[in-house]
Design a protein around this motif. Structure first.
Motif, PDB file in Angstrom:
ATOM      1  N   PRO A   1       0.829  -1.217   0.000  1.00 46.88           N
ATOM      2  CA  PRO A   1       0.000   0.000   0.000  1.00 46.88           C
ATOM      3  C   PRO A   1       0.860   1.262   0.000  1.00 46.88           C
ATOM      4  CG  PRO A   1      -0.843  -1.585   1.578  1.00 46.88           C
ATOM      5  CD  PRO A   1       0.477  -2.115   1.099  1.00 46.88           C
ATOM      6  N   ILE A   2       0.357   2.285  -0.659  1.00 47.58           N
ATOM      7  CA  ILE A   2       1.086   3.551  -0.713  1.00 47.58           C
ATOM      8  C   ILE A   2       0.409   4.574   0.196  1.00 47.58           C
ATOM      9  CG2 ILE A   2       1.631   3.000  -3.143  1.00 47.58           C
ATOM     10  CD1 ILE A   2       0.042   5.699  -3.748  1.00 47.58           C
ATOM     11  N   ALA A   3       1.046   5.722   0.325  1.00 45.26           N
ATOM     12  CA  ALA A   3       0.497   6.804   1.156  1.00 45.26           C
ATOM     13  C   ALA A   3       0.361   8.075   0.339  1.00 45.26           C
ATOM     14  CB  ALA A   3       1.410   7.074   2.348  1.00 45.26           C
ATOM     15  N   ILE A   4      -0.658   8.828   0.690  1.00 50.20           N
ATOM     16  CA  ILE A   4      -0.715  10.243   0.311  1.00 50.20           C
ATOM     17  C   ILE A   4      -0.678  10.956   1.653  1.00 50.20           C
ATOM     18  CG2 ILE A   4      -2.166  12.053  -0.682  1.00 50.20           C
ATOM     19  CD1 ILE A   4      -3.136   9.895  -2.708  1.00 50.20           C
ATOM     20  N   THR A   5       0.536  11.375   2.029  1.00 53.45           N
ATOM     21  CA  THR A   5       0.738  11.779   3.426  1.00 53.45           C
ATOM     22  C   THR A   5       0.076  13.101   3.772  1.00 53.45           C
ATOM     23  OG1 THR A   5       2.850  12.823   2.852  1.00 53.45           O
ATOM     24  CG2 THR A   5       2.927  10.533   3.656  1.00 53.45           C
ATOM     25  N   HIS A   6      -0.113  13.967   2.737  1.00 61.66           N
ATOM     26  CA  HIS A   6      -0.683  15.288   3.059  1.00 61.66           C
ATOM     27  C   HIS A   6      -1.409  15.852   1.837  1.00 61.66           C
ATOM     28  CE1 HIS A   6       3.323  15.963   1.456  1.00 61.66           C
ATOM     29  NE2 HIS A   6       3.197  17.263   1.424  1.00 61.66           N
TER      30      HIS A   6
ATOM     31  N   ALA B   1      -7.643   3.674  -0.964  1.00 65.49           N
ATOM     32  CA  ALA B   1      -8.208   2.978   0.195  1.00 65.49           C
ATOM     33  C   ALA B   1      -8.399   1.491  -0.091  1.00 65.49           C
ATOM     34  CB  ALA B   1      -9.540   3.619   0.589  1.00 65.49           C
ATOM     35  N   GLU B   2      -8.866   1.181  -1.294  1.00 63.85           N
ATOM     36  CA  GLU B   2      -9.110  -0.235  -1.627  1.00 63.85           C
ATOM     37  C   GLU B   2      -7.826  -1.053  -1.620  1.00 63.85           C
ATOM     38  OE1 GLU B   2     -11.124   0.041  -5.356  1.00 63.85           O
ATOM     39  OE2 GLU B   2     -13.027   0.682  -4.434  1.00 63.85           O
ATOM     40  N   SER B   3      -6.694  -0.391  -1.865  1.00 60.43           N
ATOM     41  CA  SER B   3      -5.408  -1.106  -1.910  1.00 60.43           C
ATOM     42  C   SER B   3      -4.700  -1.115  -0.552  1.00 60.43           C
ATOM     43  CB  SER B   3      -4.508  -0.451  -2.960  1.00 60.43           C
ATOM     44  OG  SER B   3      -4.291   0.916  -2.627  1.00 60.43           O
ATOM     45  N   GLY B   4      -5.391  -0.623   0.471  1.00 60.12           N
ATOM     46  CA  GLY B   4      -4.777  -0.639   1.811  1.00 60.12           C
ATOM     47  C   GLY B   4      -3.934   0.592   2.109  1.00 60.12           C
ATOM     48  N   GLY B   5      -4.028   1.587   1.234  1.00 55.52           N
ATOM     49  CA  GLY B   5      -3.234   2.811   1.423  1.00 55.52           C
ATOM     50  C   GLY B   5      -3.860   3.750   2.430  1.00 55.52           C
TER      51      GLY B   5
ATOM     52  N   ALA C   1      -8.588   4.202   6.111  1.00 59.79           N
ATOM     53  CA  ALA C   1      -7.569   4.858   5.277  1.00 59.79           C
ATOM     54  C   ALA C   1      -7.328   6.303   5.693  1.00 59.79           C
ATOM     55  CB  ALA C   1      -7.999   4.813   3.816  1.00 59.79           C
ATOM     56  N   LEU C   2      -7.951   6.740   6.756  1.00 59.12           N
ATOM     57  CA  LEU C   2      -7.908   8.169   7.078  1.00 59.12           C
ATOM     58  C   LEU C   2      -6.972   8.491   8.240  1.00 59.12           C
ATOM     59  CD1 LEU C   2     -11.688   9.066   6.787  1.00 59.12           C
ATOM     60  CD2 LEU C   2      -9.961   8.734   4.990  1.00 59.12           C
TER      61      LEU C   2
ATOM     62  N   ASN D   1      -4.503   4.642  12.751  1.00 56.50           N
ATOM     63  CA  ASN D   1      -4.351   4.174  11.365  1.00 56.50           C
ATOM     64  C   ASN D   1      -2.915   4.329  10.871  1.00 56.50           C
ATOM     65  OD1 ASN D   1      -7.034   3.413  11.209  1.00 56.50           O
ATOM     66  ND2 ASN D   1      -7.705   5.342  10.255  1.00 56.50           N
ATOM     67  N   TRP D   2      -2.256   5.406  11.259  1.00 58.85           N
ATOM     68  CA  TRP D   2      -0.835   5.533  10.899  1.00 58.85           C
ATOM     69  C   TRP D   2      -0.027   4.407  11.532  1.00 58.85           C
ATOM     70  CZ3 TRP D   2       0.878   7.480   6.837  1.00 58.85           C
ATOM     71  CH2 TRP D   2       0.568   8.764   6.359  1.00 58.85           C
ATOM     72  N   LEU D   3      -0.300   4.128  12.803  1.00 54.13           N
ATOM     73  CA  LEU D   3       0.466   3.076  13.480  1.00 54.13           C
ATOM     74  C   LEU D   3       0.312   1.750  12.743  1.00 54.13           C
ATOM     75  CD1 LEU D   3       2.221   2.183  15.844  1.00 54.13           C
ATOM     76  CD2 LEU D   3       0.119   1.724  17.132  1.00 54.13           C
ATOM     77  N   ASP D   4      -0.917   1.433  12.370  1.00 50.33           N
ATOM     78  CA  ASP D   4      -1.160   0.196  11.630  1.00 50.33           C
ATOM     79  C   ASP D   4      -0.429   0.223  10.286  1.00 50.33           C
ATOM     80  OD1 ASP D   4      -2.708  -2.289  11.046  1.00 50.33           O
ATOM     81  OD2 ASP D   4      -3.516  -1.010   9.460  1.00 50.33           O
ATOM     82  N   PHE D   5      -0.458   1.368   9.625  1.00 54.68           N
ATOM     83  CA  PHE D   5       0.220   1.497   8.330  1.00 54.68           C
ATOM     84  C   PHE D   5       1.744   1.360   8.492  1.00 54.68           C
ATOM     85  CE2 PHE D   5       2.093   3.864   4.788  1.00 54.68           C
ATOM     86  CZ  PHE D   5       1.404   3.337   3.705  1.00 54.68           C
TER      87      PHE D   5
END
Lengths: 329, 329
Positions: A168-173, A195-199, A236-237, A313-317
């Protein structure tokens, strides 16, 4: 207890700010350490961070794994996770992906507004998607545990990164485009595929990403979060404030213009307002996260939902993203 | 069981050599990754090592702590510990000490034959001891857990490094001067102060350091080890073969002449014999450590003493030296 994690800051670091992180109960922050810097210049920035860590061991330490967030909580400090907003730091050398990961880099944007060697930025007129090198570098980032961040990338490049990345990728901001149609904000399609890809998406508080800019209300912001949750779910949020505290305007000039132009690029600003915009009154520094949590509760999120958005959610990511591929956390 | 550890190799690495390490039961090797290379060039060498580690995960892995020696033994692999033979890799930047330690560097020579920014090499006509920067860098190496190696340094510089360093230092590959009076071999005074301070000597098998050169007998070598044990005790004694297997002679030219001269410096060689000398018949590659162990037994060392010299002492030194100052192992 769920931690408080901010997904993006780039401040003019000082003891004052580190103490504000502690006052605000911020357990972990993803900090930008480099924009257009070469590898060697990026290492100089890491050296500067090493000196911060040495000077203020009671306030901060370098985070490398998700478990460092718990360590931060237990020891009353803030874990600092490194990220790059542009791939200049790997130059044209894929071997630097692993080297920088070893030095602690945990996020890297494939582009910063412009075309890079890897992908297309959101200010280019044509988006050609992931390049040959881009696909190779994404695979290498996946292998070592370096998160692909597409915050400043263009639409097609972002969708291709989501599709090509095996993690999964991130869009951090950034925020949803349909709330505030800024070039840096993201389409519903991007948000859904993310979100569907776990990002994960870190909602930005940078005024150019906010409806109404600096005068955007906390309630407006939180209602936007609630609508996004309805669209793509809560998992995802997260938050990525993009706090650029205490920076002189010369820094936003470097961020926007780097060494790629002899002219001035105003990016999200303008000739009339070239500097950093003032942050919203309700989010001035690291002591103000409580207001956001309260605002999220006020628009209907339950306490566990608020906790997830404010850090869980960040911790999980982090736990899913930072270990090398195929290894245990 | 006591591990088998070699304190210095700089081979033309290949699958063949890694398999010979396994065939020889070598649990750990300190390998040279850089001589006169800049920081960026050293990072390219690290990238090359990362590719070896990725290609041959069943044979080798990067060692970072003493516990990796046990991991190597348990998993039937060889732990590779990085070292620098010259401080070119830190350029004029003390911040690179920690950066390179984070990338796995565990040994760094303060000089390679010539004057450096830090100290004087053994080929200079005047030895001015540790420089201002040298004292600062030794303190920083002590702090992060990067071992000071004085193999190629001059006498006064070496004694000052021993005295100034708050942690024991290493001479990873050299022999006693009174056995074979080569410039690279060490005086009794150096050896005694090294041992008294908790330091360690890796006996070299590089022919220029051996009495009789390539035709030095195993018995002569082992008797020299026995005499050194009588002088300074067994706890400071180890092996550092200086094996430069399969290297073309262009490499010894780089080692000696780097970019500091436009002429050719023959170092320990000569115009008549400019290349790598042939290794002794009884030590050709990593499969031959058993012969040394047997030879040490034959000159009177007990089995536990042989085990200490063949690896136990290095393991103890690794455990004392690699953690950051003030931390647990």
């Amino acid at each position: 207890m769920t931690p408080l994690i901010d997904g993006l800051q780039y401040a003019n670091w000082s003891e004052k700010i580190f103490r504000q992180m502690r006052a605000g109960g911020v357990d972990a922050v993803h900090v930008t350490i480099t924009y257009h810097e070469t590898f060697r210049e990026t290492v100089l920035n890491i050296e500067a961070w090493n000196r911060w860590f040495e000077r203020f061991p009671d306030l901060i330490f370098q985070g490398r794994s998700a478990s460092d967030v718990a360590l931060a909580r237990e020891t009353g400090r803030t874990a600092i996770f490194f990220g790059a907003q542009n791939p200049s730091c790997i130059e044209d050398d894929i071997g630097l992906v692993q080297v920088l990961h070893t030095l602690g880099l945990r996020f890297m944007q494939l582009t910063y507004n412009n075309q890079s060697l890897l992908a297309t930025g959101c200010y280019e007129s044509h988006d050609s998607g992931l390049t040959r090198m881009g696909r190779e570098v994404v695979a290498e980032m996946n292998r070592v545990g370096l998160v692909v961040d597409m915050s400043h990338s263009a639409e097609r490049s972002t969708l291709e990164a989501i599709a090509h990345s095996t993690r999964p990728i991130a869009i951090t901001h950034a925020n949803p485009f349909d709330w505030h149609p800024a070039r840096r904000n993201k389409s519903d399609r991007v948000l859904k595929e993310l979100a569907e890809s776990g990002g994960i998406l870190g909602f930005s508080l940078y005024p150019h990403h906010l409806k109404g800019g600096s005068s955007c209300s906390l309630e407006d912001f939180c209602q936007m979060v609630a609508r996004t949750a309805e669209k793509i779910g809560i998992g995802a949020l997260a938050i990525g404030t993009d706090l650029c505290q205490d920076q002189p305007d010369s820094v936003v000039d470097w961020m926007r213009s780097g060494r790629w132009t002899k002219a001035v690029d105003y990016g999200e600003g303008s000739a009339a307002a070239p500097g950093f915009p003032p942050m919203p009154a309700w989010f001035q520094d690291n002591r103000d996260f409580g207001a956001i949590a309260k605002g999220l509760g006020a628009v209907g999120f339950s306490a566990p939902e608020v906790a997830a958005i404010m850090g869980g959610n960040w911790l999980d990511f982090f736990a899913r993203s930072f270990p090398p591929a195929g290894s245990a956390a």
